[in-house]
Write an enzyme that holds these catalytic residues in place. Structure first.
Site, PDB file in Angstrom:
ATOM      1  N   HIS A  37       0.073   6.687   0.156  1.00  0.00           N
ATOM      2  CA  HIS A  37       0.694   7.884   0.734  1.00  0.00           C
ATOM      3  C   HIS A  37       0.021   9.154   0.187  1.00  0.00           C
ATOM      4  O   HIS A  37      -0.250  10.098   0.921  1.00  0.00           O
ATOM      5  CB  HIS A  37       2.179   7.957   0.360  1.00  0.00           C
ATOM      6  N   GLN A 154       0.245   0.438  14.479  1.00  0.00           N
ATOM      7  CA  GLN A 154       1.030   1.681  14.563  1.00  0.00           C
ATOM      8  C   GLN A 154       0.124   2.864  14.919  1.00  0.00           C
ATOM      9  O   GLN A 154       0.512   3.741  15.698  1.00  0.00           O
ATOM     10  CB  GLN A 154       1.738   1.928  13.229  1.00  0.00           C
TER      11      GLN A 154
HETATM   12  P1  AMP Z   1       5.486   4.295   5.352  1.00  0.00           P
HETATM   13  O1  AMP Z   1       6.134   5.105   4.275  1.00  0.00           O
HETATM   14  O2  AMP Z   1       5.337   2.856   5.030  1.00  0.00           O
HETATM   15  O3  AMP Z   1       6.082   4.559   6.707  1.00  0.00           O
HETATM   16  O4  AMP Z   1       3.994   4.839   5.448  1.00  0.00           O
HETATM   17  C1  AMP Z   1       3.742   6.206   5.682  1.00  0.00           C
HETATM   18  C2  AMP Z   1       2.275   6.349   5.987  1.00  0.00           C
HETATM   19  O5  AMP Z   1       1.508   5.892   4.888  1.00  0.00           O
HETATM   20  C3  AMP Z   1       1.845   5.507   7.214  1.00  0.00           C
HETATM   21  O6  AMP Z   1       0.933   6.259   7.981  1.00  0.00           O
HETATM   22  C4  AMP Z   1       1.195   4.316   6.567  1.00  0.00           C
HETATM   23  O7  AMP Z   1       0.213   3.710   7.382  1.00  0.00           O
HETATM   24  C5  AMP Z   1       0.559   4.957   5.344  1.00  0.00           C
HETATM   25  N1  AMP Z   1       0.302   3.940   4.319  1.00  0.00           N
HETATM   26  C6  AMP Z   1       1.174   3.024   3.847  1.00  0.00           C
HETATM   27  N2  AMP Z   1       0.565   2.218   2.955  1.00  0.00           N
HETATM   28  C7  AMP Z   1      -0.729   2.632   2.886  1.00  0.00           C
HETATM   29  C8  AMP Z   1      -1.876   2.194   2.158  1.00  0.00           C
HETATM   30  N3  AMP Z   1      -1.810   1.162   1.324  1.00  0.00           N
HETATM   31  N4  AMP Z   1      -3.035   2.860   2.334  1.00  0.00           N
HETATM   32  C9  AMP Z   1      -3.107   3.905   3.190  1.00  0.00           C
HETATM   33  N5  AMP Z   1      -2.070   4.366   3.907  1.00  0.00           N
HETATM   34  C10 AMP Z   1      -0.892   3.737   3.756  1.00  0.00           C
END
Ligand code: AMP
Length: 280
Positions: A37, A154
């Site tokens: 994030h 997504q």
């Molecule tokens: P989430 O909080 O899981 O909804 O993720 C929020 C954003 O962070 C989304 O765009 C995810 O794709 C991105 N994200 C989550 N995990 C990772 C990761 N390991 N590397 C890069 N981006 C991530």
């Protein structure tokens, strides 16, 4: 960092910024922030005058009540991490702020993306993602927003949303951040048992095993071996798929580019990962 809980207050502030032609870089999240994030926040900061992160555990995108209830919530810790990262604004609304009259029933046209892989395994999930993204993007109207390729499908869904809804914000996608043992960072990782956490990196190792062979091995053989390997390791495989990276339709042996996508359970925790390859 300034914390906003309501659109009213956030919009007042953003209106002043836009009056001065400042660009806003937006990072939507569900919190329990990790370095994946924060890499998005850093990019939003570098590319824009003002960085804005949101933390909202969106009930509309959970297809299982238990998953929603168990989703980690740690706002105080997240605020600290965002402060350290130098994020300018945080929007952390309550559910009623986003859906004042309940979750709207309207369906978005996502084509096949809504019915394959994550869409098939988690009915309604992408509709929920689009619902919250449509609210955020139409109210915040950021010039740029940032999402992770960890959630590969997504990213395709949101790209389609931008086209069908004529949304002008630009989507920027960033590579997956991994732990040193290769496990893709995820807020759900903290719910793995000690034993399962040790097994979890095998998911990415399997993707690499496939990627190293895909340009010279028929797809079916590879998928069969890899699925068997994951099962023997202790995973319950939801899907393991090799796809065209633009449509997610089946990858055909010999095509230049593809993406390997996997979803598998360790205990009750569902992990997803993917790896893009190039045979050209
Ligand atoms: P989430 O909080 O899981 O909804 O993720 C929020 C954003 O962070 C989304 O765009 C995810 O794709 C991105 N994200 C989550 N995990 C990772 C990761 N390991 N590397 C890069 N981006 C991530």
């Amino acid at each position: 960092m300034i914390l906003y809980k309501t659109f009213h207050d956030l919009e007042q502030f953003l209106a002043r910024l836009k009056g001065r032609a400042k660009s806003i870089g937006f990072v939507p999240t569900m919190g329990a922030l990790h370095d994946g994030h924060l890499a998005l926040v850093e990019k939003a900061k570098t590319d824009n005058d003002v960085s804005l992160c949101s933390i909202f555990v969106n009930p509309a995108q959970f297809n299982q009540t238990r998953d929603l209830q168990k989703y980690p919530r740690q706002l105080a810790q997240d605020i600290q991490r965002l402060e350290e990262a130098g994020c300018d604004l945080l929007f952390a609304p309550e559910v009623e702020e986003i859906y004042p009259t309940g979750v709207p029933a309207r369906q978005f046209d996502l084509g096949k993306l809504d019915h394959m892989l994550e869409g098939k395994s988690r009915p309604g999930h992408f509709q929920g993602v689009c619902r919250v993204m449509e609210v955020f993007l139409s109210r915040i109207r950021p010039q740029n927003f940032y999402m992770g390729l960890k959630d590969f499908q997504q990213c395709l869904v949101v790209k389609r949303l931008l086209e069908t809804e004529n949304i002008e914000s630009a989507l920027h996608t960033l590579p997956t951040k991994r732990e040193t043992d290769g496990l893709a960072m995820s807020s759900r990782n903290m719910r793995l048992t000690k034993e399962d956490r040790l097994m979890a990196p095998e998911l990415y190792k399997t993707l690499r095993f496939i990627a190293e062979r895909i340009c010279r091995t028929p797809v079916d053989d590879l998928l069969q071996n890899a699925t068997q390997h994951l099962r023997q390791t202790g995973f319950v495989v939801d899907y393991l798929h090799i796809a065209n990276p633009f449509t997610l339709e089946n990858y055909n042996y010999g095509e230049a580019q593809g993406v390997i996508l996997v979803a598998a359970y360790l205990g009750e925790i569902r992990l997803i990962d993917n790896l893009v390859f190039d045979c050209s």
